[in-house]
Motif scaffolding. Structure first.
Motif, PDB file in Angstrom:
ATOM      1  N   LYS A 160       5.446   5.424  -5.442  1.00  0.00           N
ATOM      2  CA  LYS A 160       6.137   3.911  -5.989  1.00  0.00           C
ATOM      3  C   LYS A 160       4.360   3.246  -6.495  1.00  0.00           C
TER       4      LYS A 160
ATOM      5  N   LYS B  26      14.086  -7.302 -11.044  1.00  0.00           N
ATOM      6  CA  LYS B  26      13.812  -5.992 -10.635  1.00  0.00           C
ATOM      7  C   LYS B  26      14.519  -5.395  -9.139  1.00  0.00           C
TER       8      LYS B  26
ATOM      9  N   GLU C  16       3.216   7.352   0.697  1.00  0.00           N
ATOM     10  CA  GLU C  16       4.787   6.469  -0.591  1.00  0.00           C
ATOM     11  C   GLU C  16       4.109   5.785  -1.476  1.00  0.00           C
ATOM     12  N   ALA C  17       3.015   5.527  -1.430  1.00  0.00           N
ATOM     13  CA  ALA C  17       3.078   3.782  -1.984  1.00  0.00           C
ATOM     14  C   ALA C  17       1.612   3.696  -2.065  1.00  0.00           C
TER      15      ALA C  17
ATOM     16  N   HIS D 189       4.960   7.897 -10.212  1.00  0.00           N
ATOM     17  CA  HIS D 189       6.571   7.899 -10.044  1.00  0.00           C
ATOM     18  C   HIS D 189       7.433   9.330 -10.297  1.00  0.00           C
TER      19      HIS D 189
ATOM     20  N   ASP E 152      15.325  -3.771  -6.549  1.00  0.00           N
ATOM     21  CA  ASP E 152      14.678  -3.001  -5.121  1.00  0.00           C
ATOM     22  C   ASP E 152      12.765  -3.478  -5.417  1.00  0.00           C
ATOM     23  N   ALA E 153      13.033  -4.384  -5.988  1.00  0.00           N
ATOM     24  CA  ALA E 153      10.789  -3.945  -5.869  1.00  0.00           C
ATOM     25  C   ALA E 153      10.766  -5.393  -5.114  1.00  0.00           C
ATOM     26  N   TYR E 154       9.348  -4.896  -4.305  1.00  0.00           N
ATOM     27  CA  TYR E 154       9.385  -5.306  -3.827  1.00  0.00           C
ATOM     28  C   TYR E 154       8.049  -6.260  -3.326  1.00  0.00           C
TER      29      TYR E 154
ATOM     30  N   TYR F  27       2.435  -0.319  -5.859  1.00  0.00           N
ATOM     31  CA  TYR F  27       2.406  -1.484  -6.703  1.00  0.00           C
ATOM     32  C   TYR F  27       1.133  -2.778  -6.677  1.00  0.00           C
TER      33      TYR F  27
ATOM     34  N   ASP G 254       6.476  -1.385  -9.692  1.00  0.00           N
ATOM     35  CA  ASP G 254       7.677  -1.314  -8.143  1.00  0.00           C
ATOM     36  C   ASP G 254       7.292  -2.802  -7.075  1.00  0.00           C
TER      37      ASP G 254
END
Length: 458
Positions: free
Chosen positions: A54, A194, A7-8, A49, A196-198, A56, A160
């Motif tokens: 996502k 941002k 997923e990322a 996207h 919702d940034a991780y 990183y 992200d």
């Protein structure tokens, strides 16, 4: 990657650098020509996207390259405005403070971290390597430059989130108590840019030291768990894994109740799990089953899903991925000749895709199961209860859920294990996943093959 269930994607450093690993950043705003251009990167980001995934990026803010313009300015003289972007001291000051030597840590082996700048009465501090001088966050001007970089990548480019390298070393040992405060401030900057940034921190330390970093970072890597799974694979001994995890979760939760436990088997700085397992695919499957059924947000180091091998030095744990068995495979990188992960020692991805029992398909099934079962897919506020604790060579636990809990049982030994299910465990009768079809359940007896795993639902 999307077919695998990923997923990322976390990219290790992509900025211009003088080394192959690129942790010595020379330009925080650029893309290393070896990887392409900023337009290439934007196309990659857009493609990720569009697939609902996502991206990183590795953000290296503990140090820069010795060739970074900031350091080139700083080393020119004590009166240069960039001097305070780094740590400088005379030998007398270093001795007076008692910091001439540092204690070797798991992530940094340099003992004498002060280095000469020719013709300069002061030395500069670089704990990893003299070519990567540490940044000085007592400088407000430096902080603002770093925060500009954060905003650029989050809002200007659109990544992200970040993996934060060497998070426990942001301040040098004599000021390490300031680390947590910095990351709290950093977290607020990220959130403002941002929401919702991780963020995930590399705090290579015991869980008790990692815990306070959850105040500023949404996630942190769980190195204790990584090493615990490796020990289990090597020794066949449990050593109280579930009980230790529950204690760690309590510790993490005291600092942030919504912490995200970033879990992994190995990373780009550790011997590959395939080599830890001695090349034994059944042990690799066991390791994957443990990682993907325990709480947390799991990370896969590229190549683990096909059983790539490798032991230090570092470049041999970062060998080219094997997409096919073709010698002229256009998808295979050619930056080095592999020593461990060759077509003769590791089955390529294309071949494994066609084999239902391959390690790659084992990963695909487990990831699909994790997504399908709400008890397994819960990340925050870990839902974990110990089970079958009296059995030797068995690691078992229940992932709780109001309506769909699951029981997970692993045989960590090299022989088939007969396990007597207790009253609680007998309520789980539906087989959701099993490593091999030779697993048998009859009444209250579970026969679990060597290194096998089973997931049962009610």
């Amino acid at each position: 990657m999307q077919d695998l269930g990923v997923e990322a994607i976390w990219l290790t450093p992509i900025q211009p650098s003088s080394t192959y690993h690129k942790y010595d950043v020379m330009d925080y705003y650029g893309i290393d020509p070896e990887y392409g251009t900023m337009d290439d990167f934007r196309r990659l980001l857009d493609g990720i996207h569009r697939r609902g995934m996502k991206l990183y990026m590795d953000l290296v803010v503990n140090h820069t390259s010795i060739l970074h313009p900031w350091f080139e300015q700083a080393r020119s003289g004590a009166n240069n405005p960039y001097r305070n972007f780094y740590w400088w001291m005379t030998p007398a000051m270093i001795d007076a403070l008692g910091v001439n030597k540092r204690e070797e840590t798991a992530d940094a082996h340099v003992i004498f971290p002060w280095h000469k700048n020719p013709g300069d009465p002061e030395k500069y501090y670089a704990m990893f390597w003299e070519g990567m001088p540490d940044l000085n966050y007592e400088s407000e001007a430096l902080r603002e430059e770093i925060y500009k970089i954060v905003r650029h990548w989050l809002t200007g480019v659109g990544v992200d989130g970040f993996r934060l390298d060497a998070a426990r070393h942001i301040y040098p040992p004599w000021l390490r108590e300031k680390n947590i405060g910095f990351w709290e401030e950093f977290g607020q900057v990220v959130k403002a840019a941002k929401p919702d940034a991780y963020t995930v921190g590399e705090v290579w330390a015991k869980a008790s030291e990692v815990a306070p970093y959850f105040k500023g970072l949404k996630a942190n890597f769980h190195f204790d768990l990584s090493f615990a799974i490796q020990r289990i694979i090597q020794t066949g001994k449990d050593a109280g894994l579930v009980e230790k995890l529950l204690a760690d979760y309590d510790d993490f939760g005291r600092h942030n109740i919504d912490f995200i436990d970033a879990t992994m088997l190995t990373n780009h700085d550790q011997n590959r799990i395939g080599s830890v397992a001695g090349g034994n695919v059944e042990k690799m499957k066991l390791a994957a089953a443990m990682l993907l059924t325990l709480p947390g947000q799991p990370y896969l180091y590229y190549g683990e899903e096909i059983g790539m091998l490798g032991v230090k030095p570092d470049h041999h744990i970062r060998e080219p991925f094997l997409w096919t068995d073709r010698p002229d495979d256009p998808g295979r990188t050619r930056w080095m000749d592999p020593l461990y992960s060759r077509p003769t020692s590791v089955r390529d991805a294309a071949t494994q895709l066609t084999d239902e029992d391959s390690l790659l398909n084992h990963y695909r099934k487990l990831i699909a199961l994790r997504k399908a079962q709400p008890a397994l897919s819960q990340i925050q506020r870990p839902n974990l209860v110990s089970a079958l604790a009296k059995f030797n060579k068995v690691v078992a636990y229940i992932r709780t859920h109001p309506t769909e809990p699951v029981l997970v049982v692993h045989n960590i030994g090299g022989r088939t294990k007969k396990i007597i299910l207790g009253e609680t465990e007998q309520a789980f009768k539906k087989v959701l996943f099993q490593t091999t079809d030779s697993t048998r359940i009859k009444g209250n007896q579970l026969m679990l093959p060597a290194y096998g795993s089973i997931v049962l639902g009610k």
